[in-house]
Each structure stands twice: as C-alpha cells, then as structure tokens.
Motif scaffolding. Sequence first.
Motif, mmCIF file in Angstrom:
data_model
loop_
_atom_site.group_PDB
_atom_site.id
_atom_site.type_symbol
_atom_site.label_atom_id
_atom_site.label_comp_id
_atom_site.label_asym_id
_atom_site.label_seq_id
_atom_site.Cartn_x
_atom_site.Cartn_y
_atom_site.Cartn_z
ATOM 1 N N ARG A 236 0.786 -1.602 0.401
ATOM 2 C CA ARG A 236 0.115 -0.030 -0.176
ATOM 3 C C ARG A 236 0.732 1.453 -0.105
ATOM 4 O O ARG A 236 1.899 1.469 0.771
ATOM 5 C CB ARG A 236 -1.127 -0.340 1.223
ATOM 6 N N ALA A 237 0.582 2.409 -0.865
ATOM 7 C CA ALA A 237 1.869 3.221 -0.941
ATOM 8 C C ALA A 237 0.416 4.597 -1.736
ATOM 9 O O ALA A 237 -0.013 4.955 -2.206
ATOM 10 C CB ALA A 237 2.654 3.363 -2.739
ATOM 11 N N GLU A 238 0.246 5.245 -0.428
ATOM 12 C CA GLU A 238 -0.833 6.450 -0.415
ATOM 13 C C GLU A 238 0.224 7.280 -0.743
ATOM 14 O O GLU A 238 0.894 7.451 0.317
ATOM 15 C CB GLU A 238 -1.795 6.456 0.684
ATOM 16 N N ILE A 274 10.944 6.241 0.396
ATOM 17 C CA ILE A 274 11.769 6.900 0.827
ATOM 18 C C ILE A 274 11.193 8.223 1.948
ATOM 19 O O ILE A 274 10.997 8.703 2.207
ATOM 20 C CB ILE A 274 12.490 7.988 0.028
ATOM 21 N N GLU A 275 12.468 7.514 2.937
ATOM 22 C CA GLU A 275 11.913 8.757 4.061
ATOM 23 C C GLU A 275 12.226 9.866 4.434
ATOM 24 O O GLU A 275 11.405 10.904 4.286
ATOM 25 C CB GLU A 275 12.576 7.911 5.600
ATOM 26 N N ARG A 276 13.197 10.353 3.028
ATOM 27 C CA ARG A 276 13.503 11.770 2.928
ATOM 28 C C ARG A 276 13.887 11.935 1.838
ATOM 29 O O ARG A 276 15.310 11.128 1.183
ATOM 30 C CB ARG A 276 14.064 12.182 4.005
ATOM 31 N N PRO A 283 9.396 12.830 2.651
ATOM 32 C CA PRO A 283 8.727 10.930 2.493
ATOM 33 C C PRO A 283 8.655 11.107 0.956
ATOM 34 O O PRO A 283 7.590 12.302 0.680
ATOM 35 C CB PRO A 283 8.423 10.976 3.253
ATOM 36 N N ALA A 284 9.219 10.380 0.125
ATOM 37 C CA ALA A 284 8.430 10.202 -1.359
ATOM 38 C C ALA A 284 8.534 8.948 -1.740
ATOM 39 O O ALA A 284 8.952 8.396 -1.013
ATOM 40 C CB ALA A 284 9.837 11.050 -2.094
ATOM 41 N N TRP A 285 7.811 8.429 -2.899
ATOM 42 C CA TRP A 285 7.520 6.540 -3.652
ATOM 43 C C TRP A 285 8.255 6.731 -4.448
ATOM 44 O O TRP A 285 8.650 8.171 -5.394
ATOM 45 C CB TRP A 285 5.957 7.017 -3.798
ATOM 46 N N GLN A 286 9.399 5.730 -4.281
ATOM 47 C CA GLN A 286 10.065 5.890 -5.634
ATOM 48 C C GLN A 286 9.787 4.993 -6.800
ATOM 49 O O GLN A 286 9.311 3.297 -6.200
ATOM 50 C CB GLN A 286 11.329 5.512 -5.289
ATOM 51 N N LEU A 287 9.020 4.694 -7.933
ATOM 52 C CA LEU A 287 8.357 3.533 -8.563
ATOM 53 C C LEU A 287 9.922 3.797 -9.553
ATOM 54 O O LEU A 287 9.694 4.364 -10.747
ATOM 55 C CB LEU A 287 7.457 4.647 -9.019
ATOM 56 N N SER A 288 9.890 2.156 -9.970
ATOM 57 C CA SER A 288 11.077 2.359 -11.253
ATOM 58 C C SER A 288 10.582 1.520 -12.053
ATOM 59 O O SER A 288 9.797 -0.337 -11.537
ATOM 60 C CB SER A 288 12.364 1.665 -10.941
ATOM 61 N N VAL A 289 10.304 1.771 -13.651
ATOM 62 C CA VAL A 289 10.086 0.096 -14.030
ATOM 63 C C VAL A 289 11.462 -0.306 -14.844
ATOM 64 O O VAL A 289 12.316 0.991 -15.199
ATOM 65 C CB VAL A 289 8.745 0.944 -15.528
ATOM 66 N N PRO A 357 5.922 12.647 -4.369
ATOM 67 C CA PRO A 357 5.946 13.236 -3.030
ATOM 68 C C PRO A 357 4.666 12.176 -2.241
ATOM 69 O O PRO A 357 3.940 12.273 -2.977
ATOM 70 C CB PRO A 357 4.872 14.500 -3.487
ATOM 71 N N ALA A 358 5.261 11.782 -0.889
ATOM 72 C CA ALA A 358 4.480 11.168 -0.443
ATOM 73 C C ALA A 358 3.586 11.759 0.613
ATOM 74 O O ALA A 358 2.364 11.211 1.384
ATOM 75 C CB ALA A 358 4.810 9.848 0.497
ATOM 76 N N GLN A 359 3.619 12.827 0.541
ATOM 77 C CA GLN A 359 1.820 13.739 1.143
ATOM 78 C C GLN A 359 2.163 14.937 0.649
ATOM 79 O O GLN A 359 3.286 15.652 0.266
ATOM 80 C CB GLN A 359 2.578 13.741 2.676
ATOM 81 N N ILE A 360 1.499 16.356 0.530
ATOM 82 C CA ILE A 360 1.373 17.332 0.141
ATOM 83 C C ILE A 360 2.201 18.816 1.101
ATOM 84 O O ILE A 360 2.114 18.076 2.090
ATOM 85 C CB ILE A 360 -0.453 18.577 0.455
#
Length: 360
Positions: A236-238, A274-276, A283-289, A357-360
Amino acid sequence: MYSGAYDQSGHEVKTIPPLIAEFLEALVEPGLLLDAAGRVRIANEAARDRLGVWVIGQSYISVLRQPGLLEPVEDAFSEGKQSSARFTHSSGEVETLFDVRVSPLASDGGPLVLLIFRDVSDMRAGESIRRDFVANVSHELKTPLTAVMGFIETLQGPAKNDPKAQDRFLGLMAQETARMNRLVQDLLSLSRLEGQSRQRPRETVNLRAIIADALDALTPRALDQGVSIEVKGVDRAEAPGDADQLTQVIANLVENATKYGARPGKVQIELDLIEREPVIKGPAWQLSVIDEGPGIAPEHLPRLTERFYRVDTGRSRAEGGTGLGLAIVKHIVNRHRGRLRIDSKLGQGTRITVTLPAQI
C-alpha cells in the motif's frame, strides 16, 4: 550613483528632470537615459544588473554597438523620432533578446533619449517551440494519411475486384488510422496536461492499486509477446495524485518496456518508500520500471522526453508508438511535483524511475 552628463561642447549638464530618475528606478525592466552628449546618464537597477555598472557614463555607441539599435537612437536625437528595435545581449553562454523602446525626451539641458528594454527571449523560444511542434505534427500525420490515400486508390483501381487484396489493404488502413487516432489522443492528453500544470492534485490515491489496475490491461498483451511483469515493494502506497494520470504513467512506462525490452524477457516494477528525498524535501515514493532490453546509448538519454523524439524511428512506428509517451509522463510527473530519471547502458537494459511526494 550616477555620473555626470555632458553636451556636445563638453560642458556638464546637470538638469535632469527628477521624475525620470524616479520612474526609471521603479521599473522592473532595464532602462537607460542618454544625455544630450549621447552618454548613459542613468542606468536603473535592472539595467545595471543585466548590462553591467560599467555602462554608466559611457557613450551609447560603445554600450549598444549593434547597428539595428544605434540607428533608432540616432533618429531619436536628430529627429525626435520614437521607435523600437531588437537588441541581443550575451553573458557567457546565455543570450538574451530584448525589444527596446526608444523615446526622445525634452529637457533644459538638451535632448534626452530614454531606452526601455523588454526581455522577449521566452517569447521567441515559445514561438520556436510552436513552429517545431506544428512541423512535427504535420510530419507525423502526413505519413499515415499518405498511406491511407494510397490504399484507397488501390482499392478503387487494381484491387477493385480482388477480395484478398481488399482484405489486406483494409487491414493496413485500419493500422494506419489506429496510429493516427493514438497520435490525436496523445496530443489531446498533452494539451490537457499543459492546462493543468499549475494545479497540483490533492486527492489521495493508492499507487499499488493503480499499478494493479494498469497491469490488468497490459499483462495479456505482454504475455503474448513473451514478456512477464513482476511487481515488488510495499502493498500500500498512499500519496496525493490524479489516479487517471498516474495510471497513464504506469501504462506508458510498462508499454515501452514491453515493446523495446527483451523478448522473451521480464519487466520489473519496484515501489519503495524513501523516508526523506532531498530534492522533494520530504518522504517520497520511488516507482521504477526496469527492462532487460538492449539499452539506450548515452547521447539519446537527455532527449528522450522531447516530443516526437525516437531512438529508433522505424521500430517505434512499427510498434505503434507516437513519440509522445515519455513527454506525457514528464508532464504528469511535473504536475505531481515529482521527478523523472532515466538510467540506461547499452547491453544492460533501462530503468526509468518516477519519484512522487508521499504527502502534500
């Protein structure tokens, strides 16, 4: 702050209307006031910053130098003529184009000339981009349209009574019209994205669910081509985002990896927190293909997100590509205030990473 002014006989001129100096300093655009001797009497802060402090007290001939602007200044002094001209200023590798308004002014100490510089570099760049865009769209549409017209002529002539030929050409026409439809849809997507570029999405989405929804449509075709798709990472990645646009990002990246990666082969999707993240400052989500394809030569990497840029034009068109997929991805990522990175080495496949970004 300002040097003195001199008339044609070399006598100092001290009468400069105070409102002119105040007016010039209030402008955000560069402005110069030339005295009766043709020297720069006043250079406002913007002019000092753009042209340099050295211009104060110098002849306009040594400051401006370019004939296209020197002549209007001479006309302003001799004929009291108001006009405008273009002026190009270079500072290192940066070149700035100005539209200069040349206005004669009267004073007790003789004629003055006011120069106001308006930076039109971005406007010129925008015009160039639009011209290139129209030329590219015309070229991209011309090829399938020409092919369809040729097929129609064949169906009306030599293949008029040949059912097998008719089936073949109708199939080719379907391919070309489908390609044109994809191109139009991608162009419309880009247009919508440009209109939304300053509107940051604020609804909360689950990136893992978006990946699953996108793969429902993509997996069957990938398997037909001998490509398996594997997803790793959190369940889960909101994050704040536009679900439809992020689905388009996943679809474009996975389709590219399937088309241009190894066949048979594997496409891997990784999703991690990524915590920071230093650039996003939070905090951020890292999506790799990641694909196992032949890789991309380094000279192509900086241009991959340009509209209509293709590493292999023939293969891209054969695969049904429009040359707009990564441009769309970049626009969507920018709207989400994220980052897009492409890493690839010849013979070692390609990894495209989207950081959101994981949050605004």
